[in-house]
Design a protein around this motif. Structure first.
Motif, short mmCIF file in Angstrom:
data_model
loop_
_atom_site.label_atom_id
_atom_site.label_comp_id
_atom_site.label_asym_id
_atom_site.label_seq_id
_atom_site.Cartn_x
_atom_site.Cartn_y
_atom_site.Cartn_z
N GLN A 88 -22.42 -31.44 20.96
CA GLN A 88 -22.12 -31.10 19.57
C GLN A 88 -23.17 -30.13 19.05
O GLN A 88 -24.33 -30.18 19.45
CB GLN A 88 -22.10 -32.35 18.68
N LEU A 89 -22.73 -29.25 18.16
CA LEU A 89 -23.65 -28.37 17.45
C LEU A 89 -23.36 -28.48 15.95
O LEU A 89 -22.21 -28.57 15.54
CB LEU A 89 -23.47 -26.91 17.87
N PHE A 90 -24.43 -28.49 15.17
CA PHE A 90 -24.27 -28.49 13.72
C PHE A 90 -24.08 -27.04 13.29
O PHE A 90 -24.95 -26.19 13.50
CB PHE A 90 -25.50 -29.10 13.05
N VAL A 91 -22.91 -26.74 12.71
CA VAL A 91 -22.57 -25.37 12.33
C VAL A 91 -22.79 -25.19 10.83
O VAL A 91 -22.25 -25.94 10.02
CB VAL A 91 -21.11 -25.05 12.69
N GLU A 92 -23.59 -24.19 10.48
CA GLU A 92 -23.85 -23.87 9.08
C GLU A 92 -23.34 -22.47 8.77
O GLU A 92 -23.22 -21.63 9.66
CB GLU A 92 -25.35 -23.94 8.79
N LYS A 93 -23.06 -22.23 7.51
CA LYS A 93 -22.54 -20.93 7.08
C LYS A 93 -23.68 -19.93 6.92
O LYS A 93 -24.01 -19.47 5.83
CB LYS A 93 -21.75 -21.08 5.78
N ARG A 94 -24.28 -19.60 8.05
CA ARG A 94 -25.42 -18.68 8.09
C ARG A 94 -25.71 -18.37 9.55
O ARG A 94 -25.03 -18.88 10.45
CB ARG A 94 -26.64 -19.31 7.41
N SER A 95 -26.73 -17.58 9.81
CA SER A 95 -27.15 -17.26 11.17
C SER A 95 -28.25 -18.24 11.58
O SER A 95 -29.27 -18.35 10.91
CB SER A 95 -27.66 -15.82 11.25
N VAL A 96 -28.01 -18.96 12.68
CA VAL A 96 -28.94 -19.99 13.14
C VAL A 96 -29.22 -19.78 14.63
O VAL A 96 -28.32 -19.40 15.39
CB VAL A 96 -28.35 -21.41 12.91
#
Length: 376
Positions: A88-96
């Motif tokens: 799993q990856l935690f997806v955020e509305k930005r560049s990570v």
């Protein structure tokens, strides 16, 4: 799973980007250097359906896409031989940026995030790492049924540890990740607190997949609470006569509970399905019980509620059980489900030779104690 994956890749290639991307993840994972692709997925009817894909070169990748919500997404990594690694990856509305090891129990360094770096920093605690090492060692080798039970307990502890270190900052954040606090509550013991929190999230994040998923559970427990208050809730079947069950084995032969009872002193009718993790987690207990008591007149009559024979057969091949294995492909629409008012699995009944139901949903150590008292 391969078919789903290939279809999804084709659709991605043909469809183009209808809306502007709102997330970007740059990854560098030391344990996937042989991989060729990474996919971020939604869960649709228990299947993983990719919505974003990127090529992997020497463990490095850049994947972009669009998500409606920031939270953990299931992720698949594939090799040229079509082996698949899940995580799993935690997806955020930005560049990570992520680096570290991509596993079921991850160790990540995270840059550029608003939330994820706080979560994964805690996963470097010594207690977490020691427990993680034990679990991964046992998962990587052949284990006996006794060891499988030990492994299950360690997995529960690891899952609980991951949850506890994650939730410390839940209420401080304004992310939809707060939704995971719902799983801290037990609707059976404190429905009012559960209802309050569900309604809060339904108002705040109405179309989030976690909100919608927990909504089904909320509706079920609300109905059960109302039935109980009205005196119409489902009553225990213990002490009542069995209703006959009929299902077919791998060769298409029909097995009936009434016939099985004629040849045994006690029969456990086990309702399960290939996709039910808790059902299959019970199999080590069942295998040991069957081995200990089958010569004394104990039989297990397993009835799968799968609606896919292929998935049922695959699960049978993986579990390698030796009791009576059958399937009812009508699944939740079957007569047996209605007769026994089965609302969820795992579910079982224990029936004696006289046809009386002696136990219901008896599992684990409780089953061991029941059988010991009954036969000894």
């Amino acid at each position: 799973m391969k078919t789903i994956l290939y279809i999804a890749v084709i659709l991605l290639a043909l469809s183009g980007t209808a809306q502007e991307d709102n997330f970007k993840i740059k990854g560098n994972f030391s344990n996937i250097k042989e991989a060729d692709s990474i996919f971020i997925c939604n869960v649709v009817r228990k299947d993983l359906v990719p919505f974003a894909r990127a090529a992997v070169t020497d463990g490095k990748f850049t994947i972009t896409g669009r998500v409606p919500h920031e939270h953990r997404y299931y992720t698949m990594v594939t090799t040229p031989e079509k082996d698949t690694l899940y995580g799993q990856l935690f997806v955020e509305k930005r560049s990570v940026e992520y680096s570290g090891q991509f596993t079921r129990y991850p160790i990540f360094d995270v840059k550029g995030s608003k939330y994820a770096h706080k979560i994964y920093a805690s996963h470097k605690d010594t207690a977490y790492l020691n427990l993680r090492e034990k679990v991964m060692d046992m998962e990587a080798r052949e284990t006996s049924d006794e060891e499988k039970l030990v492994l299950q307990e360690l997995q529960r502890k690891l899952g609980g540890y991951m949850y506890n270190i994650d939730k410390d900052w839940f209420d401080e954040s304004h992310s939809t990740y707060q939704l995971y606090t719902l799983y801290e509550l037990d609707p059976k013991t404190d429905f009012d607190a559960f209802e309050t929190k569900v309604k809060y999230f339904q108002e705040r994040f109405p179309d989030h997949p976690e909100t919608m998923g927990i909504g089904f559970a909320y509706d079920y427990y609300k109905e059960e609470k109302e039935k109980k208050e009205a005196g119409t809730s489902r009553k225990s079947r213990v002490g009542t006569a069995f209703v006959d069950v009929a299902s077919v084995d791998v060769e298409g032969n029909t097995h009936r509970l009434s016939d099985i009872l004629k040849e045994n002193k006690l029969v456990l009718v086990d309702f399960w399905a290939s996709w039910c993790g808790p059902c299959r987690a019970e199999f080590p207990h069942l295998r040991m019980a069957y081995e200990d008591y089958k010569e004394k007149g104990f039989e297990i009559y397993a009835v799968s509620l799968d609606d896919s024979q292929k998935k049922w057969l695959t699960a049978l091949d993986e579990e390698k059980t030796s009791w009576i294995n059958t399937v009812d492909l009508e699944a939740w629409k079957s007569k047996t489900v209605k007769d026994y008012e089965i609302s969820g699995i795992p579910y079982n009944i224990l029936v004696n030779a006289e046809g009386e139901i002696l136990g219901e949903s008896v599992r684990g150590k409780e089953l061991e104690e029941f059988l010991n008292e009954y036969f000894n």
